[in-house]
Design an enzyme around this catalytic site. Structure first.
Site, PDB file in Angstrom:
ATOM      1  N   CYS A  58     -15.736  10.957  -4.189  1.00  0.00           N
ATOM      2  CA  CYS A  58     -14.280  11.041  -4.313  1.00  0.00           C
ATOM      3  C   CYS A  58     -13.837   9.925  -5.254  1.00  0.00           C
ATOM      4  O   CYS A  58     -14.626   9.053  -5.610  1.00  0.00           O
ATOM      5  CB  CYS A  58     -13.615  10.889  -2.940  1.00  0.00           C
ATOM      6  SG  CYS A  58     -13.366   9.190  -2.430  1.00  0.00           S
ATOM      7  N   CYS A  85     -22.642   6.906  -4.206  1.00  0.00           N
ATOM      8  CA  CYS A  85     -22.065   6.452  -2.941  1.00  0.00           C
ATOM      9  C   CYS A  85     -22.555   7.361  -1.810  1.00  0.00           C
ATOM     10  O   CYS A  85     -23.253   8.326  -2.045  1.00  0.00           O
ATOM     11  CB  CYS A  85     -20.553   6.492  -3.011  1.00  0.00           C
ATOM     12  SG  CYS A  85     -19.915   8.174  -2.887  1.00  0.00           S
ATOM     13  N   CYS A 141     -16.565   4.084  -4.802  1.00  0.00           N
ATOM     14  CA  CYS A 141     -17.419   3.059  -4.194  1.00  0.00           C
ATOM     15  C   CYS A 141     -18.636   2.689  -5.049  1.00  0.00           C
ATOM     16  O   CYS A 141     -19.090   1.563  -4.990  1.00  0.00           O
ATOM     17  CB  CYS A 141     -17.878   3.520  -2.811  1.00  0.00           C
ATOM     18  SG  CYS A 141     -16.512   3.639  -1.660  1.00  0.00           S
ATOM     19  N   LYS A 186      -7.364  -3.897   0.147  1.00  0.00           N
ATOM     20  CA  LYS A 186      -8.657  -4.590   0.144  1.00  0.00           C
ATOM     21  C   LYS A 186      -8.758  -5.542  -1.048  1.00  0.00           C
ATOM     22  O   LYS A 186      -8.062  -5.364  -2.057  1.00  0.00           O
ATOM     23  CB  LYS A 186      -9.780  -3.582   0.093  1.00  0.00           C
ATOM     24  CG  LYS A 186      -9.772  -2.653  -1.106  1.00  0.00           C
ATOM     25  CD  LYS A 186     -10.864  -1.607  -0.942  1.00  0.00           C
ATOM     26  CE  LYS A 186     -10.661  -0.446  -1.913  1.00  0.00           C
ATOM     27  NZ  LYS A 186     -11.547   0.676  -1.618  1.00  0.00           N
ATOM     28  N   ARG A 195     -20.436  -2.083   8.808  1.00  0.00           N
ATOM     29  CA  ARG A 195     -20.840  -2.783   7.585  1.00  0.00           C
ATOM     30  C   ARG A 195     -20.955  -4.273   7.887  1.00  0.00           C
ATOM     31  O   ARG A 195     -20.066  -4.869   8.492  1.00  0.00           O
ATOM     32  CB  ARG A 195     -19.797  -2.540   6.503  1.00  0.00           C
ATOM     33  CG  ARG A 195     -20.215  -3.023   5.143  1.00  0.00           C
ATOM     34  CD  ARG A 195     -19.112  -2.759   4.143  1.00  0.00           C
ATOM     35  NE  ARG A 195     -18.914  -1.337   3.923  1.00  0.00           N
ATOM     36  CZ  ARG A 195     -17.756  -0.824   3.500  1.00  0.00           C
ATOM     37  NH1 ARG A 195     -16.709  -1.597   3.289  1.00  0.00           N
ATOM     38  NH2 ARG A 195     -17.646   0.479   3.299  1.00  0.00           N
ATOM     39  N   LYS A 246     -11.705  -7.799  -3.398  1.00  0.00           N
ATOM     40  CA  LYS A 246     -13.149  -7.938  -3.606  1.00  0.00           C
ATOM     41  C   LYS A 246     -13.464  -9.023  -4.634  1.00  0.00           C
ATOM     42  O   LYS A 246     -12.815  -9.102  -5.678  1.00  0.00           O
ATOM     43  CB  LYS A 246     -13.731  -6.610  -4.094  1.00  0.00           C
ATOM     44  CG  LYS A 246     -13.568  -5.474  -3.096  1.00  0.00           C
ATOM     45  CD  LYS A 246     -14.092  -4.167  -3.668  1.00  0.00           C
ATOM     46  CE  LYS A 246     -14.064  -3.067  -2.612  1.00  0.00           C
ATOM     47  NZ  LYS A 246     -14.548  -1.782  -3.132  1.00  0.00           N
TER      48      LYS A 246
HETATM   49  S1  SF4 Z   1     -14.828   6.836  -0.203  1.00  0.00           S
HETATM   50 FE1  SF4 Z   1     -15.345   8.253  -1.839  1.00  0.00          FE
HETATM   51  S2  SF4 Z   1     -16.528   7.017  -3.226  1.00  0.00           S
HETATM   52 FE2  SF4 Z   1     -16.529   5.935  -1.285  1.00  0.00          FE
HETATM   53  S3  SF4 Z   1     -18.289   6.651  -0.163  1.00  0.00           S
HETATM   54 FE3  SF4 Z   1     -16.637   7.976   0.405  1.00  0.00          FE
HETATM   55  S4  SF4 Z   1     -16.819   9.659  -1.010  1.00  0.00           S
HETATM   56 FE4  SF4 Z   1     -17.974   8.026  -1.870  1.00  0.00          FE
END
Ligand code: SF4
Length: 1564
Positions: A1464, A1419, A1468, A1198, A1059, A1200
């Site tokens: 999940c 995500c 994100c 983290k 990233r 942000k």
């Molecule tokens: S951590 Fe969870 S929310 Fe983030 S990209 Fe992976 S699956 Fe998607």
């Protein structure tokens, strides 16, 4: 067919009435007993009863044939066959374009009675097989196609293949003749083809089921057994095995062994022989090969063959006649239905007759019956062939009345290849040149399609011709083209998905592309099956080339001709001649020539212009399917290669990887790629569009440029026509990664240029390819060039490494334990997230301390055969998905679950499960709780094991989580083993935490460098995986491939995600190009624009990690602190409309970002330093880094920060640890920021202590102070955040624990300044505004819709290429938005037309999507994100498509509804701020949330948990409809859901879990 039911047989009135259906008396009495309605069903039933194996030919994968739908039903029900040795016959389904008859050889040779059900479409192309199969008792049931107007040429074309041919017309006949066919095959040991037009019997009254015992009697089950006992042997399907069916005639007086119930003539029995004598007489397939001995077929009926005076001879026509007559006699006795080889109906004194070889004979018969006496065709006879081959001419003569003088022959042959029809020739030979009777005139007619109502008219025409003085031969009757109906295109068409490669060819070569054998192309009179085969295409390509060659000489002549009116074209023509074979130059010159010729107007110019396409050098392609890879097309492929001509072939293989193992060995496809490489003169490439699009392009371009034959084998797996792209993608990946479908390019001319011939574009190859490369030393070269390949090449796909590894590990353990005292204890674990594993390891250590011989291993590593010899075994396992075993326990479970052989009588065991009793809130799902442990406990008990202790269940919901249950369980184990009272146990080391890792990492160094240099694995160590996050990269593995790789004994397909750090998401065009290059050179050729406005690369393998990092830094970007427990990329609204203001605000995102960067030099040292880089060398550990802001442990979690510019909240200001809301001063310039703190998304399912939270307003800060205010907020979190529990470590919890005011006070205390009162502001939305916008300086900005931020090329949408091209010319910049979209910014008016044109060219200007799609965001999730529980980026677009119907219907197309999805609860894509959101819970299962604020101001709330797609659609569709009907003016969807009471409003994070719509049930 037309109805032709007759009330009774009134011979004189209706002499053809026997051509009506034969009905069994009973069925007439009881219509309910009439069960069978189609000919195919009648046939399928008989085939099922009379076969061991049925090869069921289907139009395509997943598309049933008219036979197969019945066959599979019987097999599923477990219906028994009369002959199958296994009871239920084996049904093999084979696609019709995959050379189906190849599948017959293996079973038939192994003594299995084999039959085939198919349409006629496969017959012509199967001729080579037919010749060989004719001497086996195979039955092929053929329904003739096309169904609207069948073409009998497919039967006549194969009439000399040696098969016996039987024809049926009515439904009842289909049943009887099917049975005849099987009985005849068994009697004659020769192949029988039973053909029929199912349309002819479509209107027939239904018939009864066959009578099972009668079928058995007619089949002659004794003879069946005799065949099954034998084995014909031989494994070559290509070589002629010299087999020929023969009979043995016993000429002595010794008694023979006749088959029961069969009135065989004395001493006649059947055997086979390979004797040359017979072969030379009867075999049509050339020479025999030794080694195929008939002796293998011992125990046949032919005990008589041992009699010395027996004579063997091939089965002759008369034998067939005898056998079939016997069968029909039996049928007649039992059923009253009579059959003869030829069937005549009509008056016994008829003078004229019609011999029909086509459909609907009954309609003709009925018309003749109904004719007035004056009709020309009245009183005519009708003849048909029931036994078409062998053709028994004598029998025909006997069958028809002597009075017949004239015979009209009607042949329904659509494709006429000879002047005279085949049946006409048969008749002429029989009736005119043979012993004949009184027949004087035979006239052939071509029978076209005749509508039922025009039958009399057609007959009139035929008989007028027949009875005229000079009858015309070959007269056409009816419509030769058949009725206008659309035929089932599945017949010949390639699967839809295969269109992908065509589109790429088109994309590359455009107007230069010439497809020699395009499907659906108009090749007059040539069947698709022929037009698509390589021989045909090749021929047409050669013709095309000659054509151009001629054109070249014409141009040459023209270039010196005086016939032109102007001279303008001539010099260009001359120049063209010398460049005619250079595709680029030829095209360029053509562009000059053509307009000049158009201006000229002479006849010569016109002539040249008529062929103007030939001025361009075509890229000529032959395209075919994997059917070519079997036997048939190979000769064609071979042909092309042998010719050395400059022709390109594209062969598309569609066998899914998962199916490849299921194929039988005899059907193994030839590897066309290898075949061509061995040939030596061809360019060869193996490609897969869903693995590497770029490689496909490269291969096609190289093939086009290669002067000589080129072969590209292209992979595109599919199971069914409607496979989702996701399935195709996953199958491709498996095949490529496992080396089953390696990607490579081979150019035999490269060596001349000093370049290697072979380039491997994927990582693994299969054995055969390796052997080829090894032979010519190419392998060594390859390994030298790409050392990273060597470790993966060393393990071939399909190897048995895994089993060996298991054995070794276990043996090593055993050795280790030898000599130790104490009871043995084997501890196995099944663990996905590491809890069960660490618990197991700790248990192992404690056991050791108590003097036990402990061994700890993953369940999958344990050799199952050792289980009975274990003394004590304990197993700890968690739960995956819906009550499934974790990944590393599945193999173990599969091996024990249905095992009946393991005897565990001497084994003591106990189970401990780690689960969550609330994970599945619905009552009916409760049993998923700790299911694996419970299941295993039951199975081990069933296998005789004794419990060491009762099963223990750990529950996340208990006060101490699973530890609560564990504390009670563990002591029971020690007690049972008698080691519970051991004293003086050592103290246990505390488990290593992330905090420990940070402290001992020496400012984020850890052992990253060592890990990168370790070439034995694609992974890095677990602590380093934590540390590399701080450097902006995560280790991941491809989850699509986990199972496959595991099965092959490989470590997971590790790769890294990188990233970048890009404050405010602004990149220059140059940077864009550099990013694009990096994704191609080091990643998986795609880029992800993230929800935090930056570039993310996936699929970077370890060896490419460092070069990728260096290239990112060369692009003046960095990755430091892009992930990890630090302040991450700072975001900023992209605001295209206010250029100056945006610039000003954006500047502060840079300031804050830079100010909060960590200062460790580890980043530079690890990634950027090379051998020559002296200046940053840190001398050992002597120079210590110093982190003024972070200290050695950095932040607890983290952190942000984002900036939003009202009225746009496109960066979701409330979702971040710090949200800055830009405030404009009176002068219209930036004055400062309102600062919110404590926003955050991540939660854990079912853990109510975790929740999303919107940021709290702390107050206003002047712009000059903003970086300091941010710093102090961060530092208070650094000092007060929860470092013990990472789930509780984010700022949002710190603030809720502390209270907002106390927190604010601490920040102000540290800062020495106070927050001012927040200034007023107003947000309107958090989505992007798509399309063109102009700013106050007159610069233009276009916001692209980039679905879920993925930049990639696909067949239909070359987005990545398009953006690259734009970046090459753009005089402006790119802005990445917080919604994962992209803005091309600062485009000057002068450049606008150019950019617009490019956008149109690459379809980038399309923003015509529904408001729902435009406002959606997902995500990454599968396959790369290690935390993903469900699909997200790959699934949300699919879900939206399924909702768009309702959206359109209800007029909501323009309505923006913010919908988000994540794989999940890490969140994100900020799902909890969406109006409707789906958060992954298990594969295919989501929690659904409703009621978020439209501009990100309010959290949503759980509406339903654990629902699947159908539930989602079931909720969303009516809800959207209701929204369209009941919403108030301007009311947003989230607000609406709250107003109508669907969901309660979430006022703040702490109330997120309150008042949810669906209360969990607490019952166990
Ligand atoms: S951590 Fe969870 S929310 Fe983030 S990209 Fe992976 S699956 Fe998607």
């Amino acid at each position: 067919m037309a109805t032709f039911l007759f009330p009774s047989r009134q011979k004189d009135e209706h002499p053809h009435s026997q051509r009506t259906q034969h009905h069994h008396l009973d069925t007439m009495a009881d219509p309910a007993a009439l069960r069978i309605s189609t000919a195919e069903e009648a046939v399928a039933r008989i085939a099922y009863l009379a076969s061991d194996v049925i090869v069921s030919v289907q139009p395509a994968h997943g598309v049933d044939s008219q036979f197969s739908k019945h066959l599979s039903r019987y097999a599923t029900r477990g219906d028994k066959s009369l002959v199958a040795q296994t009871g239920v016959p084996e049904i093999q389904t084979i696609r019709q374009n995959a050379d189906p008859l190849l599948s017959v050889f293996t079973p038939i040779r192994n003594g299995k009675l084999t039959s085939v059900t198919t349409t006629s479409s496969i017959l012509v192309s199967s001729v080579p097989h037919l010749y060989r199969l004719a001497n086996f008792p195979v039955v092929i049931h053929v329904s003739i196609k096309p169904s609207s107007y069948p073409d009998y040429s497919s039967i006549t074309s194969i009439r000399n293949s040696g098969f016996t041919f039987l024809q049926s017309e009515t439904l009842q006949e289909a049943q009887d003749i099917a049975l005849t066919a099987h009985a005849l095959a068994i009697k004659s040991w020769k192949g029988v083809i039973h053909f029929f037009d199912p349309g002819s019997s479509a209107q027939d009254t239904h018939i009864q089921f066959e009578n099972g015992s009668l079928v058995g009697a007619i089949l002659d089950l004794e003879a069946v057994k005799a065949f099954q006992k034998g084995k014909i042997g031989g494994d070559s399907i290509y070589a002629d095995d010299g087999r020929v069916a023969s009979i043995t005639e016993n000429v002595s007086t010794a008694p023979a062994t006749p088959m029961e119930g069969v009135a065989l003539p004395a001493a006649l029995s059947i055997a086979e022989s390979t004797s040359q004598a017979i072969l030379s007489k009867a075999s049509s397939v050339g020479t025999s090969s030794p080694g195929n001995s008939s002796s293998e077929r011992n125990g046949s009926v032919s005990s008589a063959t041992t009699v010395e005076s027996a004579i063997e001879r091939a089965v002759a026509s008369q034998d067939i006649y005898k056998f079939v007559t016997e069968i029909w006699t039996k049928l007649e006795h039992a059923l009253g239905r009579k059959y003869t080889p030829f069937e005549y109906s009509g008056p016994s004194d008829a003078e004229n007759a019609v011999f029909i070889f086509g459909s609907d004979v009954g309609a003709f018969a009925q018309a003749i019956d109904a004719a007035k006496a004056t009709e020309v065709y009245a009183k005519a006879g009708v003849i048909t062939a029931r036994l078409y081959r062998p053709w028994l001419g004598l029998n025909l003569v006997e069958s028809i009345p002597k009075s017949i003088k004239k015979v009209a022959v009607l042949e329904q042959i659509r494709r006429k290849t000879t002047k005279w029809g085949p049946l006409l020739l048969d008749l002429l030979a029989t009736l005119k040149s043979g012993p004949g009777n009184g027949v004087e005139t035979i006239v052939g007619h071509q029978l076209g399609y005749i509508a039922p109502e025009t039958v009399p008219q057609a007959l009139r025409g035929v008989f007028q011709n027949l009875t005229s003085e000079k009858p015309i031969q070959n007269l056409e009757v009816g419509n030769a083209d058949g009725p206008t109906v659309t035929e089932d295109k599945a017949d010949q068409s390639q699967p839809k998905v295969e269109g992908a490669y065509m589109k790429i060819l088109d994309q590359i070569f455009g107007s230069r592309l010439y497809l020699a054998n395009a499907l659906g192309a108009k090749n007059a009179g040539i069947l698709d099956s022929v037009a698509t085969n390589p021989e045909f295409g090749f021929g047409s390509l050669l013709a095309r080339k000659e054509h151009r060659q001629r054109f070249l000489s014409e141009v040459e002549k023209a270039s010196t001709s005086t016939e032109f009116i102007t001279e303008a074209a001539k010099p260009w023509l001359k120049e063209w001649i010398s460049s005619a074979n250079d595709d680029k130059k030829a095209s360029e010159i053509a562009d000059e020539i053509i307009p000049r010729l158009q201006m000229d107007g002479s006849a010569l110019s016109q002539a040249l212009l008529a062929k103007s396409g030939l001025f361009r050098k075509e890229s000529q392609w032959l395209v075919g399917s994997d059917a070519w890879a079997y036997d048939l097309g190979n000769s064609g492929v071979h042909h092309v290669l042998a010719s050395g001509e400059n022709v390109n072939m594209l062969v598309i293989d569609s066998t899914p990887y998962s199916e490849k193992a299921a194929g039988n060995a005899a059907r193994r496809k030839k590897d066309i790629g290898l075949y061509a490489m061995n040939y030596g003169n061809a360019y060869v490439a193996s490609v897969a569009v869903y693995s590497s699009y770029t490689q496909v392009l490269q291969a096609m371009i190289e093939a086009d440029q290669f002067n000589g034959p080129s072969v590209i084998v292209a992979y595109l797996p599919y199971f069914k026509e409607d496979d989702s792209p996701l399935t195709v993608l996953q199958e491709t990946k498996k095949a490529v990664y496992m080396g089953y479908w390696p990607l490579y390019r081979w150019d035999p001319k490269n060596e001349e240029k000093g370049a290697p011939n072979f380039s491997l574009d994927s990582e693994r190859i299969k054995n055969e390819l390796k052997a080829f490369l090894a032979r010519d030393n190419h392998l060594t070269q390859l390994m030298k060039r790409n050392p990273q390949f060597s470790s993966s090449l060393a393990q071939d796909y399909g190897s048995e490494v895994r089993a060996l590894q298991k054995r070794k590990a276990k043996d090593a353990y055993n050795q280790l334990l030898e000599g130790l005292a104490g009871a043995p204890l084997t501890i196995l674990f099944g663990s996905d997230n590491g809890n069960a594993e660490s618990l197991a390891k700790r248990l192992g250590n404690r056991g050791k301390a108590r003097g036990l011989k402990t061994m700890v291993m993953a369940m999958e590593d344990f050799p199952i055969e050792d289980l009975p010899s274990e003394e004590n075994i304990v197993i700890l396992t968690s739960v995956a998905g819906q009550g499934e075993f974790p990944q590393n326990a599945r193999a173990f479970w599969d091996a024990v679950k249905d095992n009946t052989e393991l005897d565990l009588a001497n084994v003591k065991f106990s189970l401990f499960g780690l689960g969550d009793s609330h994970y599945w809130p619905r009552k009916e799902d409760k049993h998923y709780y700790n299911k694996p442990a419970k299941d295993l406990d039951r199975i081990l008990t069933n296998l005789g094991g004794q419990r060491l202790a009762e099963i223990g269940l750990g529950d996340d919901q208990d006060p101490d989580g699973y530890q609560t249950g564990y504390q009670t369980w563990e002591p029971l184990i020690w007690q049972a083993l008698g080691v519970d009272k051991v004293e003086g146990l050592p103290e246990e080391p505390a488990p290593i935490t992330n905090e420990d890792i940070k402290i001992s990492s020496n400012f984020l160094r850890g052992t990253i460098v060592e890990g990168l240099n370790d070439q034995t694995t694609g992974a890095i160590s677990a602590p380093d995986q934590q540390l590399t996050k701080f450097h902006g990269t995560y280790m991941q593995d491809d989850r699509d491939l986990r199972d496959e790789r595991k099965a092959a004994g490989l470590e997971p397909a590790y790769s890294f995600m990188i990233r970048c750090r890009l404050a405010g998401g602004i990149a220059t065009p140059k940077q864009w190009l550099q990013m694009d290059d990096i994704s191609d050179a080091h990643g998986n050729q795609t880029m992800k624009l993230t929800t935090r406005q930056t570039f993310q690369f996936h699929g970077v393998v370890k060896s490419k990690l460092k070069p990728a990092m260096q290239d990112i830094n060369k692009a003046l970007m960095t990755t430091i602190a892009a992930c990890g427990d630090v302040n991450r990329n700072v975001m900023c609204s992209s605001l295209p409309t206010q250029a100056e203001y945006q610039k000003e605000v954006w500047h502060y995102s840079k300031v804050v970002s830079d100010h909060l960067l960590p200062s460790t030099t580890a980043y530079h040292e690890i990634w950027l330093k090379d051998e020559n880089d002296k200046k940053t060398q840190v001398a050992g550990d002597a120079v210590q880094d110093y982190e003024p802001l972070y200290g050695p442990t950095y932040l607890p979690r983290k952190f942000k920060i984002t900036i939003a510019i009202p009225p746009h909240n496109d960066t979701d200001v409330y979702a971040h640890d710090i949200g800055l809301i830009a405030i404009k001063g009176k002068d219209g310039k930036l004055a400062g920021f309102n600062l919110t703190a404590g926003g955050g998304m991540g939660v854990t399912h079912n853990n109510k202590k975790t929740y999303p939270r919107t940021g709290s307003m702390l107050g206003y800060v002047a712009k000059e102070d903003i970086h300091m205010a941010c710093e102090k907020v961060m530092l208070v979190q650094r000092d007060f955040g929860d470092r013990k529990n990472r789930k509780h470590a984010r700022l949002k919890y710190t603030m809720d624990v502390m209270g907002d005011d106390v927190f604010k006070g601490k920040v102000e205390g540290m800062w020495g300044k106070k927050f001012q009162k927040a200034k007023p502001f107003h947000f309107q939305s958090n989505i992007d505004t798509f399309g063109w916008q102009k700013d106050e300086l007159g610069l233009n900005h276009f916001t692209f819709f980039i679905e879920n931020g993925r930049i990639e090329d696909t067949v239909d949408f070359p987005m990545k290429t398009g953006l690259r091209e734009i970046a090459k010319v753009l005089d402006g910049e790119f802005r990445l938005t917080g919604n994962q979209h992209l803005i091309v910014s600062n485009v000057k008016d002068s450049q606008l037309p150019q950019i617009k044109e490019m956008m149109a060219k690459y379809k980038l200007d399309n923003i015509q999507f529904t408001g729902l799609r435009l406002s959606s965001s997902a995500c990454v999730a599968f396959p790369t994100c290690g935390l993903a529980m469900a699909e997200s980026e790959r699934y949300l677009p699919v879900l939206i498509s399924k909702l768009e119907g309702v959206i359109e219907e209800n007029g909501l197309r323009q309505e923006s509804i913010v919908m988000r999805m994540t794989g999940c609860p890490n969140g994100c894509a900020r799902p909890w701020l969406a109006e409707v959101a789906f958060v992954g819970k298990a594969f295919g299962t989501y929690n659904m949330y409703l009621g978020g604020g439209y501009h990100g101001q309010r959290l949503n709330k759980l509406y339903r948990s654990s629902i699947k797609e159908e539930d989602i659609l079931g909720i969303m569709k009516p809800l959207l409809k209701r929204y369209s009907l009941e919403k108030t003016d301007g009311e947003h969807f989230g607000d609406f859901c709250i107003r109508i009471g669907m969901i309660k409003e979430t006022t703040e994070g702490k109330t997120f879990h309150d008042d949810v719509a669906e209360e969990e049930s607490d019952e166990e």
